[in-house]
Motif scaffolding. Structure first.
Motif, mmCIF file in Angstrom:
data_model
loop_
_atom_site.group_PDB
_atom_site.id
_atom_site.type_symbol
_atom_site.label_atom_id
_atom_site.label_comp_id
_atom_site.label_asym_id
_atom_site.label_seq_id
_atom_site.Cartn_x
_atom_site.Cartn_y
_atom_site.Cartn_z
ATOM 1 N N ARG A 95 4.787 -30.490 -41.876
ATOM 2 C CA ARG A 95 5.673 -31.568 -41.168
ATOM 3 C C ARG A 95 5.487 -30.898 -39.759
ATOM 4 N NH1 ARG A 95 11.293 -28.243 -43.252
ATOM 5 N NH2 ARG A 95 12.239 -29.699 -41.321
ATOM 6 N N THR A 96 4.143 -31.304 -39.566
ATOM 7 C CA THR A 96 3.551 -31.154 -38.213
ATOM 8 C C THR A 96 4.264 -31.705 -36.902
ATOM 9 O OG1 THR A 96 1.292 -30.765 -39.429
ATOM 10 C CG2 THR A 96 1.369 -31.136 -37.017
ATOM 11 N N ALA A 97 4.496 -33.087 -37.241
ATOM 12 C CA ALA A 97 5.145 -33.909 -36.078
ATOM 13 C C ALA A 97 6.374 -33.184 -35.832
ATOM 14 C CB ALA A 97 5.399 -35.086 -36.564
ATOM 15 N N GLU A 98 6.945 -32.442 -36.485
ATOM 16 C CA GLU A 98 8.502 -31.907 -36.371
ATOM 17 C C GLU A 98 7.963 -30.537 -35.290
ATOM 18 O OE1 GLU A 98 11.356 -31.753 -39.576
ATOM 19 O OE2 GLU A 98 9.968 -32.842 -40.687
ATOM 20 N N ALA A 99 7.026 -29.957 -35.502
ATOM 21 C CA ALA A 99 6.685 -28.740 -34.710
ATOM 22 C C ALA A 99 6.702 -29.124 -33.242
ATOM 23 C CB ALA A 99 5.242 -28.054 -35.154
ATOM 24 N N TYR A 100 6.328 -30.001 -32.667
ATOM 25 C CA TYR A 100 6.072 -30.261 -31.460
ATOM 26 C C TYR A 100 7.474 -29.901 -30.616
ATOM 27 C CZ TYR A 100 1.766 -32.918 -31.714
ATOM 28 O OH TYR A 100 0.428 -33.324 -31.718
ATOM 29 N N PRO A 101 8.570 -30.447 -30.868
ATOM 30 C CA PRO A 101 9.713 -30.225 -29.748
ATOM 31 C C PRO A 101 9.932 -28.559 -29.593
ATOM 32 C CG PRO A 101 10.353 -31.763 -31.431
ATOM 33 C CD PRO A 101 8.941 -31.355 -31.890
ATOM 34 N N PHE A 102 9.668 -27.753 -30.824
ATOM 35 C CA PHE A 102 9.886 -26.214 -30.707
ATOM 36 C C PHE A 102 9.044 -25.717 -29.522
ATOM 37 C CE2 PHE A 102 11.682 -27.914 -34.349
ATOM 38 C CZ PHE A 102 13.000 -27.731 -34.448
ATOM 39 N N ILE A 103 7.540 -26.203 -29.907
ATOM 40 C CA ILE A 103 6.609 -25.779 -29.116
ATOM 41 C C ILE A 103 6.814 -26.032 -27.541
ATOM 42 C CG2 ILE A 103 4.034 -25.621 -28.449
ATOM 43 C CD1 ILE A 103 3.673 -26.527 -31.623
ATOM 44 N N GLN A 104 7.227 -27.269 -27.439
ATOM 45 C CA GLN A 104 7.522 -27.789 -26.031
ATOM 46 C C GLN A 104 8.423 -27.186 -25.281
ATOM 47 O OE1 GLN A 104 5.248 -29.966 -24.581
ATOM 48 N NE2 GLN A 104 6.254 -29.540 -22.667
ATOM 49 N N ARG A 105 9.534 -26.579 -26.033
ATOM 50 C CA ARG A 105 10.435 -25.784 -25.257
ATOM 51 C C ARG A 105 10.031 -24.653 -24.677
ATOM 52 N NH1 ARG A 105 15.697 -25.227 -29.104
ATOM 53 N NH2 ARG A 105 16.610 -24.070 -27.170
ATOM 54 N N VAL A 106 8.854 -24.019 -25.236
ATOM 55 C CA VAL A 106 8.257 -22.744 -24.609
ATOM 56 C C VAL A 106 7.324 -23.311 -23.662
ATOM 57 C CG1 VAL A 106 6.792 -20.938 -25.218
ATOM 58 C CG2 VAL A 106 8.563 -21.485 -26.866
ATOM 59 N N ARG A 107 6.614 -24.425 -23.803
ATOM 60 C CA ARG A 107 5.739 -24.827 -22.713
ATOM 61 C C ARG A 107 6.518 -25.294 -21.511
ATOM 62 N NH1 ARG A 107 0.696 -26.576 -24.110
ATOM 63 N NH2 ARG A 107 0.934 -28.570 -22.630
ATOM 64 N N THR A 108 7.743 -25.825 -21.703
ATOM 65 C CA THR A 108 8.433 -26.390 -20.557
ATOM 66 C C THR A 108 8.768 -25.255 -19.743
ATOM 67 O OG1 THR A 108 9.173 -28.446 -21.974
ATOM 68 C CG2 THR A 108 10.519 -27.671 -19.946
ATOM 69 N N ARG A 109 9.354 -24.191 -20.256
ATOM 70 C CA ARG A 109 9.555 -23.010 -19.128
ATOM 71 C C ARG A 109 8.278 -22.580 -18.424
ATOM 72 N NH1 ARG A 109 11.558 -17.768 -20.775
ATOM 73 N NH2 ARG A 109 10.117 -17.563 -22.499
ATOM 74 N N ALA A 110 7.076 -22.944 -19.143
ATOM 75 C CA ALA A 110 5.902 -22.504 -18.304
ATOM 76 C C ALA A 110 5.632 -23.497 -17.561
ATOM 77 C CB ALA A 110 4.841 -21.997 -19.055
ATOM 78 N N LYS A 111 6.215 -24.855 -17.469
ATOM 79 C CA LYS A 111 5.799 -25.944 -16.772
ATOM 80 C C LYS A 111 4.523 -26.732 -16.970
ATOM 81 C CE LYS A 111 8.561 -24.369 -12.506
ATOM 82 N NZ LYS A 111 8.481 -24.220 -11.118
ATOM 83 N N LEU A 112 4.277 -26.572 -18.421
ATOM 84 C CA LEU A 112 3.273 -27.267 -18.949
ATOM 85 C C LEU A 112 3.567 -28.503 -19.299
ATOM 86 C CD1 LEU A 112 1.567 -24.167 -20.753
ATOM 87 C CD2 LEU A 112 0.877 -24.897 -18.632
ATOM 88 N N PRO A 113 2.538 -29.554 -19.513
ATOM 89 C CA PRO A 113 2.620 -31.044 -19.884
ATOM 90 C C PRO A 113 3.289 -31.047 -21.046
ATOM 91 C CG PRO A 113 0.618 -30.877 -18.654
ATOM 92 C CD PRO A 113 1.195 -29.290 -18.958
ATOM 93 N N ASP A 114 3.656 -32.301 -21.310
ATOM 94 C CA ASP A 114 4.231 -32.583 -22.659
ATOM 95 C C ASP A 114 3.200 -32.528 -23.663
ATOM 96 O OD1 ASP A 114 5.812 -33.290 -25.056
ATOM 97 O OD2 ASP A 114 6.004 -35.359 -24.279
#
Length: 516
Positions: free
Chosen positions: A411-430
């Motif tokens: 379910r790889t596509a579903e993993a993106y949003p959970f990773i992005q929550r951590v990346r967003t805190r670090a101000k990293l791109p989508d």
């Protein structure tokens, strides 16, 4: 209540055979006169927590011996054990290796006493349930740590009825991990979401195990055993807020300093406090505690850089460079870099340490996470007097572990949003824009990168390396060797700590592990 105090002791001794020699020491109660009321039950449970603040657990050696074996950290100490541990050549006679073993089995021993004796006490049933839940959680945590560090160990679930039972046999990995998951399940069934709003002597207490902590550790145990669906099933309710509202702190470093502790990102942390906060005059290195014990962490002093501490470890140049691979959305360095590593970075306004001008070579790098650099440094009086709580499980870990479980479930596509929550805190791109359509193997590599940046110097990296099988993959092992020269001396089985030689000498039923 800022801290849950861990000073209460539990030393229950068996009585002698000769009645003429039986003397009652009121300061050291025996089993025969203990476990009579709710106060005994509460004190006994508190005593399990005491094992968390000793040198063999989270005070110093559990973080040090884990971090030192990762590719993000290496030993730089005159204390040979701390260098040998990172090079995977630690001897079976190492003191720190034995301290980790002893402190964790002390925690098991204390939990077993609570689980054996508290059910028979007449007391408030809701309080009893909570205390038993904490005992299950802490025993599960002890065995989780032992499994990760030693691979195979004895599983003891009851106080030994006689001296003939003092020599337990080594359990299989399957039995050990089943005990871990059983304990966390039992804890989850009994623990509250929070201690706010309950009635009883533990009302409002901060630092006690909760349902969210138990669910998180249960999911982590499933993940480590590659039970992906079971892991996802545990993480999803945490993320959904079923056990309370968990979220990422806006300031990443709030997870590693002495203010904003027990925050919204923390599922479980070990409570430390400086003597001027919680008292104490005797260092809490181990042994039998007393009312004069300090409740301090030595990690801040052990990791602190030259001139401010022991500087027993240094970050690898690889992890430093890893933080530089990707700019934030406003063109700056990943903010986790300077929360984790002290380095000379004029472009990021980082040219001081501990409030002073940078005193080292401009190319030097040191640990900053879990140190007092940049905080209200107390000076420590040349002692290990840090009050920074140790975060055992953070919401960021839940998010990235859930993403990993989803990826492994195709379910790889579903993993993106959970990773992005951590990346967003670090101000990293989508990530979905920067790297759309990652395959399952590509997402594995991406998650390994994300976890390295988020959890560097948090006692996690070596466990990830082991469970991913990298040491037995020729290409990955070659990569690890480029990250950290310590991996050049790794040999099969040496990723674990050896069973202490003294334990093997006294227990004929104890088997060596692959590191012996």
């Amino acid at each position: 209540m800022k801290k849950l105090l861990y000073y209460i002791s539990l030393s229950l001794l068996a009585t002698g055979c000769d009645k003429k020699l039986d003397l009652v020491n009121p300061n050291v109660p025996t089993i025969e006169v203990y476990w009579r009321n709710a106060n005994d039950a509460l004190a006994g449970t508190n005593a399990i927590y005491n094992s968390l603040i000793q040198d063999g657990t989270y005070m110093r050696m559990y973080p040090a011996l884990n971090d030192g074996r990762g590719d993000d950290f290496y030993g730089d100490s005159p204390w040979g054990d701390l260098v040998q541990i990172g090079s995977f050549i630690i001897p079976t006679t190492s003191g720190p290796v034995a301290w980790v073993w002893g402190a964790h089995y002390q925690m098991v021993w204390r939990a077993n006493q609570v689980l054996a004796n508290v059910p028979g006490i007449t007391m408030d049933e809701e309080l009893k349930k909570r205390l038993l839940g904490q005992a299950y959680f802490l025993r599960g945590l002890a065995y989780f740590n032992l499994a990760c560090m030693y691979k195979i160990v004895p599983v003891v679930t009851t106080p030994p009825p006689s001296s003939a039972d003092f020599y337990p046999a080594t359990a299989t990995e399957e039995v050990l991990w089943k005990q871990i998951t059983d304990d966390f399940k039992a804890a989850k069934d009994r623990l509250p979401n929070t201690y706010q709003g309950i009635s009883g002597p533990d009302a409002g207490h901060i630092g006690r195990a909760t349902k969210g902590a138990a669910a998180g550790m249960l999911g982590k145990a499933y993940l480590y055993r590659k039970n992906w669906q079971e892991a996802a099933n545990e993480f999803q309710p945490i993320i959904a807020g079923t056990y309370g509202t968990y979220s990422l702190m806006a300031d990443y470093r709030d997870n590693f300093k002495e203010i904003n502790e027990n925050n919204a990102e923390s599922l479980f942390e070990v409570q430390f406090g400086q003597p001027d906060q919680v008292g104490g005059t005797v260092m809490n290195y181990g042994g039998e505690p007393n009312a004069n014990w300090k409740q301090v962490s030595s990690t801040g002093r052990t990791y602190a850089q030259d001139g401010y501490g022991y500087s027993d470890f240094l970050p690898s140049r690889w992890i430093y460079n890893e933080y530089k691979l990707e700019k934030t959305i406003d063109g700056k360095s990943d903010p986790r870099l300077l929360a984790t590593i002290a380095s000379y970075e004029p472009a990021d306004n980082s040219t001081t340490v501990y409030g002073n001008a940078w005193p080292h070579a401009q190319t030097a790098i040191y640990p900053r996470k879990y140190t007092h650099d940049g905080l209200n440094w107390p000076g420590n009086d040349d002692q290990e007097n840090s009050g920074i709580n140790y975060r055992v499980l953070r919401f960021a870990d839940i998010l990235l572990m859930h993403a990993e479980a989803l990826n492994e479930l195709d379910r790889t596509a579903e993993a993106y949003p959970f990773i992005q929550r951590v990346r967003t805190r670090a101000k990293l791109p989508d990530l979905a824009t920067a790297k759309p359509g990652l395959s399952k193997p590509q997402m594995r590599d991406q998650l390994a990168h994300e976890r390295a940046l988020e959890f560097a110097i948090e006692s996690i990296r070596i466990n990830d390396i082991i469970r991913w099988g990298w040491l037995y993959d020729a290409a990955k092992l070659a990569e690890l060797k480029t990250h950290d020269n310590d991996f050049n001396t790794w040999r099969a089985g040496k990723e674990y700590l050896p069973i202490p030689q003294a334990e093997l000498d006294v227990n004929v039923n104890l088997k060596p592990n692959p590191a012996n």
